[in-house]
Motif scaffolding. Structure first.
Motif, PDB file in Angstrom:
ATOM      1  N   ARG A 144     -27.335 -45.698 -37.402  1.00  9.61           N
ATOM      2  CA  ARG A 144     -26.850 -44.293 -37.444  1.00  9.61           C
ATOM      3  C   ARG A 144     -26.090 -43.965 -36.208  1.00  9.61           C
ATOM      4  O   ARG A 144     -25.000 -43.621 -36.108  1.00  9.61           O
ATOM      5  CB  ARG A 144     -27.787 -43.400 -37.689  1.00  9.61           C
ATOM      6  CG  ARG A 144     -27.294 -41.818 -37.998  1.00  9.61           C
ATOM      7  CD  ARG A 144     -28.337 -40.928 -38.515  1.00  9.61           C
ATOM      8  NE  ARG A 144     -28.964 -41.294 -39.676  1.00  9.61           N
ATOM      9  CZ  ARG A 144     -28.582 -40.838 -40.923  1.00  9.61           C
ATOM     10  NH1 ARG A 144     -27.514 -39.880 -40.933  1.00  9.61           N
ATOM     11  NH2 ARG A 144     -29.063 -40.925 -41.847  1.00  9.61           N
ATOM     12  N   THR A 148     -29.967 -46.040 -31.805  1.00 13.31           N
ATOM     13  CA  THR A 148     -31.002 -46.053 -32.880  1.00 13.31           C
ATOM     14  C   THR A 148     -31.658 -47.688 -32.597  1.00 13.31           C
ATOM     15  O   THR A 148     -30.893 -48.488 -32.563  1.00 13.31           O
ATOM     16  CB  THR A 148     -30.274 -46.316 -34.104  1.00 13.31           C
ATOM     17  OG1 THR A 148     -29.580 -44.767 -34.237  1.00 13.31           O
ATOM     18  CG2 THR A 148     -31.275 -46.310 -35.357  1.00 13.31           C
ATOM     19  N   SER A 149     -33.098 -47.669 -32.496  1.00 16.38           N
ATOM     20  CA  SER A 149     -33.601 -48.958 -32.526  1.00 16.38           C
ATOM     21  C   SER A 149     -33.367 -49.846 -33.653  1.00 16.38           C
ATOM     22  O   SER A 149     -33.196 -49.240 -34.920  1.00 16.38           O
ATOM     23  CB  SER A 149     -35.029 -48.472 -32.276  1.00 16.38           C
ATOM     24  OG  SER A 149     -35.518 -47.713 -33.444  1.00 16.38           O
ATOM     25  N   PRO A 157     -36.054 -44.414 -42.213  1.00 13.29           N
ATOM     26  CA  PRO A 157     -37.349 -44.164 -41.373  1.00 13.29           C
ATOM     27  C   PRO A 157     -37.514 -42.731 -41.845  1.00 13.29           C
ATOM     28  O   PRO A 157     -36.922 -41.789 -42.235  1.00 13.29           O
ATOM     29  CB  PRO A 157     -37.035 -44.579 -40.169  1.00 13.29           C
ATOM     30  CG  PRO A 157     -35.669 -44.571 -40.096  1.00 13.29           C
ATOM     31  CD  PRO A 157     -34.749 -44.537 -41.076  1.00 13.29           C
ATOM     32  N   ASP A 158     -38.920 -42.278 -41.187  1.00 14.75           N
ATOM     33  CA  ASP A 158     -39.486 -41.236 -41.190  1.00 14.75           C
ATOM     34  C   ASP A 158     -38.394 -40.032 -40.448  1.00 14.75           C
ATOM     35  O   ASP A 158     -38.251 -38.966 -40.675  1.00 14.75           O
ATOM     36  CB  ASP A 158     -40.878 -40.991 -40.776  1.00 14.75           C
ATOM     37  CG  ASP A 158     -41.681 -41.888 -41.577  1.00 14.75           C
ATOM     38  OD1 ASP A 158     -41.245 -41.813 -42.835  1.00 14.75           O
ATOM     39  OD2 ASP A 158     -42.885 -42.279 -41.151  1.00 14.75           O
ATOM     40  N   ASP A 159     -37.909 -40.743 -39.234  1.00 11.79           N
ATOM     41  CA  ASP A 159     -37.158 -40.075 -38.438  1.00 11.79           C
ATOM     42  C   ASP A 159     -35.635 -39.837 -38.978  1.00 11.79           C
ATOM     43  O   ASP A 159     -35.077 -41.013 -39.090  1.00 11.79           O
ATOM     44  CB  ASP A 159     -36.935 -40.534 -37.043  1.00 11.79           C
ATOM     45  CG  ASP A 159     -36.312 -39.789 -35.839  1.00 11.79           C
ATOM     46  OD1 ASP A 159     -35.627 -38.731 -36.663  1.00 11.79           O
ATOM     47  OD2 ASP A 159     -36.161 -39.994 -34.800  1.00 11.79           O
ATOM     48  N   PRO A 160     -35.189 -38.690 -39.486  1.00 12.08           N
ATOM     49  CA  PRO A 160     -33.851 -38.835 -40.158  1.00 12.08           C
ATOM     50  C   PRO A 160     -32.792 -38.939 -39.117  1.00 12.08           C
ATOM     51  O   PRO A 160     -31.429 -39.343 -39.635  1.00 12.08           O
ATOM     52  CB  PRO A 160     -33.760 -37.338 -40.652  1.00 12.08           C
ATOM     53  CG  PRO A 160     -34.668 -36.681 -39.638  1.00 12.08           C
ATOM     54  CD  PRO A 160     -35.759 -37.447 -39.351  1.00 12.08           C
ATOM     55  N   THR A 161     -33.061 -38.829 -37.722  1.00 12.69           N
ATOM     56  CA  THR A 161     -31.710 -39.265 -36.917  1.00 12.69           C
ATOM     57  C   THR A 161     -31.620 -40.677 -36.618  1.00 12.69           C
ATOM     58  O   THR A 161     -30.632 -41.140 -35.912  1.00 12.69           O
ATOM     59  CB  THR A 161     -31.967 -38.694 -35.464  1.00 12.69           C
ATOM     60  OG1 THR A 161     -33.311 -39.248 -34.957  1.00 12.69           O
ATOM     61  CG2 THR A 161     -32.131 -37.038 -35.829  1.00 12.69           C
ATOM     62  N   THR A 162     -32.360 -41.381 -37.196  1.00 12.17           N
ATOM     63  CA  THR A 162     -32.260 -43.112 -37.049  1.00 12.17           C
ATOM     64  C   THR A 162     -32.059 -43.616 -38.369  1.00 12.17           C
ATOM     65  O   THR A 162     -31.830 -43.025 -39.317  1.00 12.17           O
ATOM     66  CB  THR A 162     -33.719 -43.634 -36.652  1.00 12.17           C
ATOM     67  OG1 THR A 162     -34.765 -43.233 -37.551  1.00 12.17           O
ATOM     68  CG2 THR A 162     -33.890 -42.969 -35.131  1.00 12.17           C
TER      69      THR A 162
END
Length: 299
Positions: free
Chosen positions: A148, A152-153, A167-172
């Motif tokens: 994204r 991002t990892s 994933p749980d984090d919407p920014t990733t």
């Protein structure tokens, strides 16, 4: 036109003959039919010519093999060498004859097919607003992960990734495409006697050879490995299949997927086509995530 003996010619009219006729709808339809028949004939003759080349090679190998066997009988001192040459020639000739391709797909057709894949991927990236640099990541199958954002990892290297990585984090997260180079790599491995070496220098030459001699996607490839900067650079001559700067182009994709499979490391690709076409693969998570990393393509 009457032939001797009062019979009429059954020869079909050619496109040149029809061009002189009146442009009536019936004449135009006949002209189109003739042109289609001529094009089909040209395609069949081209395929036949390619098959003839293969079969002539097979006959030549068989001839060399037979000469080797005969020479082995006539020259006892060199019998082992000549018998080995003869057996190899006969085996190669038979193999070449029976694996002669029945159908040839032009590079133009391959380019058009890839353009459709490219359009879909670019549309997905644009609609999701992804702006991270694409990375080929290892796993059960290699995937082309487009994050994204730049920071991002990367996803884990175990298990199978879904197309949409949420994933749980919407920014990733991001998307994980099935790369065009993955089926090419699978076919490539069938031509190998052993798995790719995990050492970059050893694997690189084998990968470059596959691009040229297995798939004929290039006329020649020179490679340079820099283990200090963790980069492998391929300089390619005589490449095809459209714009090499396109995301996940078959040439760069095959090279990247092969490096990932050999080294079990994520790979980021940079393509330069302003001079000799060069594809640089940066491998290792630290390398692909470094602040000075280059984009996968240069538009």
């Amino acid at each position: 036109m009457a032939q001797p003996g009062g019979t009429e010619s059954s020869q079909s009219p050619t496109a040149e003959d029809l061009s002189a006729t009146e442009d009536t709808p019936e004449a135009l339809q006949t002209r189109v039919a003739v042109l289609e028949a001529e094009n089909q004939q040209l395609r069949e003759e081209y395929t036949r010519a390619r098959q003839t080349t293969y079969r002539r090679t097979a006959v030549g190998l068989l001839f060399v093999g037979v000469l080797g066997i005969i020479g082995g009988v006539g020259f006892p001192d060199a019998r082992s060498v000549l018998f080995a040459l003869g057996g190899t020639g006969i085996f190669a000739g038979v193999l070449t004859y029976f694996i002669t391709p029945e159908r040839f797909i032009t590079a133009r057709v391959g380019t058009r097919v890839f353009e459709a894949v490219r359009a879909d991927r670019e549309a997905i990236i644009d609609e999701l607003g992804l702006d991270g640099d694409p990375v080929y990541v290892p796993g059960d199958d290699v995937r082309l992960f487009v994050p994204r954002h730049e920071d991002t990892s990367l996803p884990g290297t175990t298990g199978r990734l879904d197309l949409f990585v949420v994933p749980d984090d919407p920014t990733t997260g991001g998307v994980a495409f099935y790369p065009t180079g993955e089926p090419l790599f699978e076919e490539f491995t069938e031509s190998l006697d052993q798995p790719l070496d995990s050492r970059p220098q050893a694997a690189t030459s084998v990968i470059a050879d596959g691009l040229v001699n297995v798939f004929e996607l290039a006329d020649g490839v020179e490679s340079v490995v820099d283990t200090d900067t963790r980069r492998i650079t391929f300089e390619i001559s005589g490449s095809g299949l459209g714009d090499p700067n396109a995301i996940d182009h078959p040439i760069s994709s095959f090279l990247a997927v092969s490096v990932v499979e050999a080294l079990s490391e994520p790979v980021q690709v940079t393509v330069r086509a302003d001079g000799p076409l060069t594809v640089t693969c940066r491998y290792g998570e630290a390398s692909v995530s470094s602040s000075d990393s280059e984009a996968i393509t240069e538009e």
